[in-house]
Structure formats: C-alpha cells, structure tokens
Design an enzyme around this catalytic site. Structure first.
Site, PDB file in Angstrom:
ATOM      1  N   HIS A 203      -1.737   4.496 -15.374  1.00  0.00           N
ATOM      2  CA  HIS A 203      -3.175   4.573 -15.670  1.00  0.00           C
ATOM      3  C   HIS A 203      -3.620   5.997 -16.048  1.00  0.00           C
ATOM      4  O   HIS A 203      -4.730   6.437 -15.704  1.00  0.00           O
ATOM      5  CB  HIS A 203      -4.002   4.037 -14.494  1.00  0.00           C
ATOM      6  CG  HIS A 203      -3.400   2.810 -13.831  1.00  0.00           C
ATOM      7  ND1 HIS A 203      -2.744   1.826 -14.545  1.00  0.00           N
ATOM      8  CD2 HIS A 203      -3.332   2.421 -12.522  1.00  0.00           C
ATOM      9  CE1 HIS A 203      -2.312   0.889 -13.702  1.00  0.00           C
ATOM     10  NE2 HIS A 203      -2.645   1.224 -12.485  1.00  0.00           N
TER      11      HIS A 203
ATOM     12  N   ASN B 237      -7.674  -4.702  -5.600  1.00  0.00           N
ATOM     13  CA  ASN B 237      -8.876  -3.980  -5.134  1.00  0.00           C
ATOM     14  C   ASN B 237     -10.057  -4.024  -6.105  1.00  0.00           C
ATOM     15  O   ASN B 237     -11.021  -3.281  -5.918  1.00  0.00           O
ATOM     16  CB  ASN B 237      -8.536  -2.514  -4.798  1.00  0.00           C
ATOM     17  CG  ASN B 237      -7.506  -2.424  -3.702  1.00  0.00           C
ATOM     18  OD1 ASN B 237      -7.705  -2.969  -2.627  1.00  0.00           O
ATOM     19  ND2 ASN B 237      -6.379  -1.789  -3.976  1.00  0.00           N
TER      20      ASN B 237
ATOM     21  N   HIS C  38       2.552  -3.710 -17.141  1.00  0.00           N
ATOM     22  CA  HIS C  38       2.036  -3.334 -15.815  1.00  0.00           C
ATOM     23  C   HIS C  38       1.273  -4.511 -15.224  1.00  0.00           C
ATOM     24  O   HIS C  38       0.116  -4.776 -15.582  1.00  0.00           O
ATOM     25  CB  HIS C  38       1.128  -2.104 -15.864  1.00  0.00           C
ATOM     26  CG  HIS C  38       0.686  -1.665 -14.492  1.00  0.00           C
ATOM     27  ND1 HIS C  38       1.343  -0.699 -13.768  1.00  0.00           N
ATOM     28  CD2 HIS C  38      -0.324  -2.099 -13.691  1.00  0.00           C
ATOM     29  CE1 HIS C  38       0.750  -0.538 -12.596  1.00  0.00           C
ATOM     30  NE2 HIS C  38      -0.266  -1.386 -12.527  1.00  0.00           N
ATOM     31  N   CYS C  39       1.960  -5.232 -14.357  1.00  0.00           N
ATOM     32  CA  CYS C  39       1.317  -6.334 -13.629  1.00  0.00           C
ATOM     33  C   CYS C  39       2.024  -6.438 -12.281  1.00  0.00           C
ATOM     34  O   CYS C  39       3.032  -5.778 -12.051  1.00  0.00           O
ATOM     35  CB  CYS C  39       1.413  -7.633 -14.423  1.00  0.00           C
ATOM     36  SG  CYS C  39       3.082  -8.012 -14.963  1.00  0.00           S
TER      37      CYS C  39
ATOM     38  N   ARG D 286       8.679   3.477  -8.111  1.00  0.00           N
ATOM     39  CA  ARG D 286       7.294   3.947  -8.170  1.00  0.00           C
ATOM     40  C   ARG D 286       6.981   4.842  -6.982  1.00  0.00           C
ATOM     41  O   ARG D 286       7.273   4.488  -5.829  1.00  0.00           O
ATOM     42  CB  ARG D 286       6.374   2.718  -8.135  1.00  0.00           C
ATOM     43  CG  ARG D 286       4.908   3.026  -8.324  1.00  0.00           C
ATOM     44  CD  ARG D 286       4.069   1.761  -8.195  1.00  0.00           C
ATOM     45  NE  ARG D 286       2.804   1.881  -8.870  1.00  0.00           N
ATOM     46  CZ  ARG D 286       1.722   1.164  -8.593  1.00  0.00           C
ATOM     47  NH1 ARG D 286       1.771   0.217  -7.655  1.00  0.00           N
ATOM     48  NH2 ARG D 286       0.601   1.340  -9.254  1.00  0.00           N
TER      49      ARG D 286
ATOM     50  N   ASP E 280      -2.533  -5.161 -15.762  1.00  0.00           N
ATOM     51  CA  ASP E 280      -2.875  -4.784 -14.387  1.00  0.00           C
ATOM     52  C   ASP E 280      -3.209  -6.004 -13.520  1.00  0.00           C
ATOM     53  O   ASP E 280      -3.647  -5.866 -12.385  1.00  0.00           O
ATOM     54  CB  ASP E 280      -4.032  -3.765 -14.350  1.00  0.00           C
ATOM     55  CG  ASP E 280      -4.327  -3.240 -12.949  1.00  0.00           C
ATOM     56  OD1 ASP E 280      -3.375  -2.977 -12.206  1.00  0.00           O
ATOM     57  OD2 ASP E 280      -5.516  -3.113 -12.589  1.00  0.00           O
TER      58      ASP E 280
ATOM     59  N   TYR F 182      -4.876  -3.611   1.881  1.00  0.00           N
ATOM     60  CA  TYR F 182      -5.689  -4.754   1.453  1.00  0.00           C
ATOM     61  C   TYR F 182      -4.852  -6.017   1.612  1.00  0.00           C
ATOM     62  O   TYR F 182      -3.628  -5.966   1.600  1.00  0.00           O
ATOM     63  CB  TYR F 182      -6.166  -4.592  -0.003  1.00  0.00           C
ATOM     64  CG  TYR F 182      -5.048  -4.452  -1.029  1.00  0.00           C
ATOM     65  CD1 TYR F 182      -4.596  -5.552  -1.751  1.00  0.00           C
ATOM     66  CD2 TYR F 182      -4.452  -3.217  -1.279  1.00  0.00           C
ATOM     67  CE1 TYR F 182      -3.575  -5.418  -2.690  1.00  0.00           C
ATOM     68  CE2 TYR F 182      -3.439  -3.079  -2.214  1.00  0.00           C
ATOM     69  CZ  TYR F 182      -3.005  -4.186  -2.917  1.00  0.00           C
ATOM     70  OH  TYR F 182      -1.988  -4.070  -3.840  1.00  0.00           O
TER      71      TYR F 182
HETATM   72  O1  LIG Z   1      -5.941   1.290  -7.981  1.00  0.00           O
HETATM   73  C1  LIG Z   1      -5.454   0.376  -7.275  1.00  0.00           C
HETATM   74  O2  LIG Z   1      -6.040  -0.105  -6.284  1.00  0.00           O
HETATM   75  C2  LIG Z   1      -4.099  -0.102  -7.581  1.00  0.00           C
HETATM   76  C3  LIG Z   1      -3.326  -0.613  -6.546  1.00  0.00           C
HETATM   77  C4  LIG Z   1      -2.029  -0.926  -6.798  1.00  0.00           C
HETATM   78  C5  LIG Z   1      -1.132  -1.334  -5.719  1.00  0.00           C
HETATM   79  O3  LIG Z   1      -1.637  -1.719  -4.660  1.00  0.00           O
HETATM   80  O4  LIG Z   1       0.087  -1.230  -5.921  1.00  0.00           O
HETATM   81  O5  LIG Z   1      -1.510  -0.824  -8.038  1.00  0.00           O
HETATM   82  C6  LIG Z   1      -2.247  -0.382  -9.093  1.00  0.00           C
HETATM   83  O6  LIG Z   1      -1.681  -0.302 -10.211  1.00  0.00           O
HETATM   84  C7  LIG Z   1      -3.574  -0.009  -8.859  1.00  0.00           C
END
Ligand SMILES: O=C(O)c1cc(C(=O)O)oc(=O)c1
Length: 301
Positions: A181, A259, A27-28, A125, A254, A45
């Site tokens: 998560h 954020n 997960h990245c 996703r 991650d 963002y």
């Molecule tokens: O909690 C988050 O802000 C977040 C955001 C994103 C995304 O913007 O895709 O992905 C993640 O795995 C977690």
C-alpha cells in the site's frame, strides 16, 4: 468473545473495466474458516469467515485469473488457512492459480521454508503496524530474510510516519522488497506531497523495491479525512507513481478489506480504479500481468 467483524461487500458490482487475460489480484487475504483454521490468540480483530470459495468466486466475478494470497495478521504465523486456499486454487489443468506470501516465526527452519516454497509461497511479510502486531523485531527479520529460498522477496507493511526510520532496515534486506500500500502516504495531499516524495526517494534508493498501488478504500477513506468512493485523491496521487515506476508496481483488491467495516468497499469500484491509475493498455498489462508474474510465476514467463 468480541463480535466477529464483516468488512467486505456482500454483493460487489460488476466492474466496468475488463482486466487483461491472465490478470493477477496480487494482494488479497483469506479469513478462516475459523472452525478449521482458528485465528491467532494475538489477533487484533476477529473477522467473519472469508474463505477460498468466496475469494475464487470474487476473482471470477471481477475478471481476474490468479490470486496472491497474503497472510493476514489475524492468523499470526500459522499459514494453514492461506496454504489451504492455495491448494484449492488449482484449475482444470492442475496448475495452482494462487500463490502466497507467508508470515513466519523468524526461527523457522530451512526445511520448513522449503516446504512453504513447495506449497506455493514466494515471499514473507514483515508487518510494522502497531494496531495489527505486538512487535516487529528488525534484527530477527533480517536474519530470516537472509535464509529465504531462491526467488523469494520480502513484503513490508509500514505507515508513512516511520518511513525514515525504516530506510536502513530496508537497505539491509538482501532480496527484493515489495511495499504494501505504498507505505500508506496521505493521498489527500496530492502527488507531490512530502509523503509521496519520501516514498519516491525510497524507490530510487534501490532498483529492486516494488510497491502495491493498492487500497484506495483505506488511503482515501472518509475516516482518514479522504473522499471515500470514488476515491479521487487516490487516483490523483497514485497515477504518477504507476507512470514513473511501471516495471515495479503490482495491484490487488485487498479483499476482504481487514478492519474496513465502517466504510465497506464495493470491489467492482475498486477494480474500476485500475484505468484511472494505469490509463494505457501497456501499463495495465504490466501492472496486472507481467509484473506480478515476474514475482510469483517467473517460470511461466
Ligand atoms: O490496514 C489494515 O488493517 C490491514 C490489515 C492487514 C492484516 O491484518 O494482515 O492486511 C492489510 O493489508 C491491511
């Protein structure tokens, strides 16, 4: 335009823990580079560039072999930056060392899905976080989930407060499901909290629901009322889940931690969480190698 955000550590420490050979960071993300791959007009963002060169340098520094790049919400349904990262991941043997999870317009054509498969995508996703996306149409999601290429799965990101309303939707998904998560339980409440119990009952509802034991930096963040690094609440709440569901859990850094600019995580410390949630070599092998390979490189097993 708003200032661009930097959410990752400039010089992460070298972890103490050494991942097993073939370990997958499952997960990245990549951000941009913006000049080549502009962010979505709907992004919530606006990050600094965090492209494939940085991702692969981190992979090597942390002792990993492969990446699963998950489409970040800042790129909307344009997967070009992620596909570019996968295309650049080929090792000396010519094989891709990265695969991906895309975010698609539910009306995507079957031929476009096949093209994504050929480019290394193995799942899509669905993001239900209101602070990240404007809408999450369950009916359309179910329709596209029924048309995925063989071997794909669905990754779902939601928060614990909507787990109950997610149950019928998740039950209807016709392919394996991976929960991002762990559906964000409140880890400060320990391993037997209402959130963790609800998540366990979701896992028990289908044998093909997987989860990511990820994001100590988010779930145990000070701003969430947690401890911050070294994230002891996360270790205590998550280790029993890994022990009890060892064949359907995967792990990732991650990076670049979208954020998380107010509490920037040291990725070396994130890796050092692994032996705390997966103490034995056998569990580590499943978490970091066997399980992600089953989802993303099954042909190599
Ligand atoms: O909690 C988050 O802000 C977040 C955001 C994103 C995304 O913007 O895709 O992905 C993640 O795995 C977690």
């Amino acid at each position: 335009m708003a200032d661009r955000i930097l959410s990752w550590h400039p010089a992460p420490s070298k972890p103490t823990f050494t991942p097993p050979p073939g370990a997958v960071d499952a997960h990245c993300h990549v951000f941009g580079p913006m000049a080549k791959f502009p962010f979505s007009a709907k992004t919530k963002y606006l990050p600094e560039d965090a492209g494939p060169d940085m991702l692969f340098a981190l992979r090597d520094r942390l002792g990993f072999s492969r990446n699963v790049v998950v489409q970040a919400s800042c790129h909307g349904t344009d997967n070009a930056a992620m596909l570019d990262a996968i295309a650049r991941s080929h090792g000396p043997d010519g094989k891709a060392r990265a695969r991906g999870v895309a975010v698609v317009d539910p009306d995507i054509s079957d031929s476009e899905l096949i093209a994504l498969h050929e480019a290394g995508i193995r799942g899509i996703r669905f993001n239900f976080l209101k602070r990240l996306v404007d809408d999450a149409p369950k009916d359309k999601f179910l329709k596209v989930a029924a048309r995925l290429p063989e071997g794909w799965h669905v990754v779902i990101y939601f928060e614990a407060d909507i787990l109950e309303e997610m149950r019928p939707f998740i039950a209807s998904i016709p392919v394996p499901v991976v929960i991002d998560h762990m559906g964000r339980p409140d880890v400060t409440q320990g391993p037997n909290s209402a959130d963790v119990k609800a998540f366990r009952s979701l896992l028990d509802s289908r044998v093909d629901i997987w989860f990511k034991a990820t994001c100590p930096e988010r779930l145990d963040a000070k701003k969430e009322g947690g401890m911050g690094d070294p994230w002891n609440n996360f270790a205590v709440a998550v280790a029993p889940l890994v022990a009890d569901y060892p064949d359907r859990v995967i792990w990732g850094t991650d990076w670049p931690h979208p954020n998380m600019q107010d509490e920037i995580a040291d990725d070396g410390h994130i890796v050092d969480m692994i032996p705390r949630i997966a103490p034995s070599a056998e569990l580590q092998q499943k978490l970091l190698v066997t399980n992600p390979m089953r989802l993303y490189w099954p042909e190599e097993l």
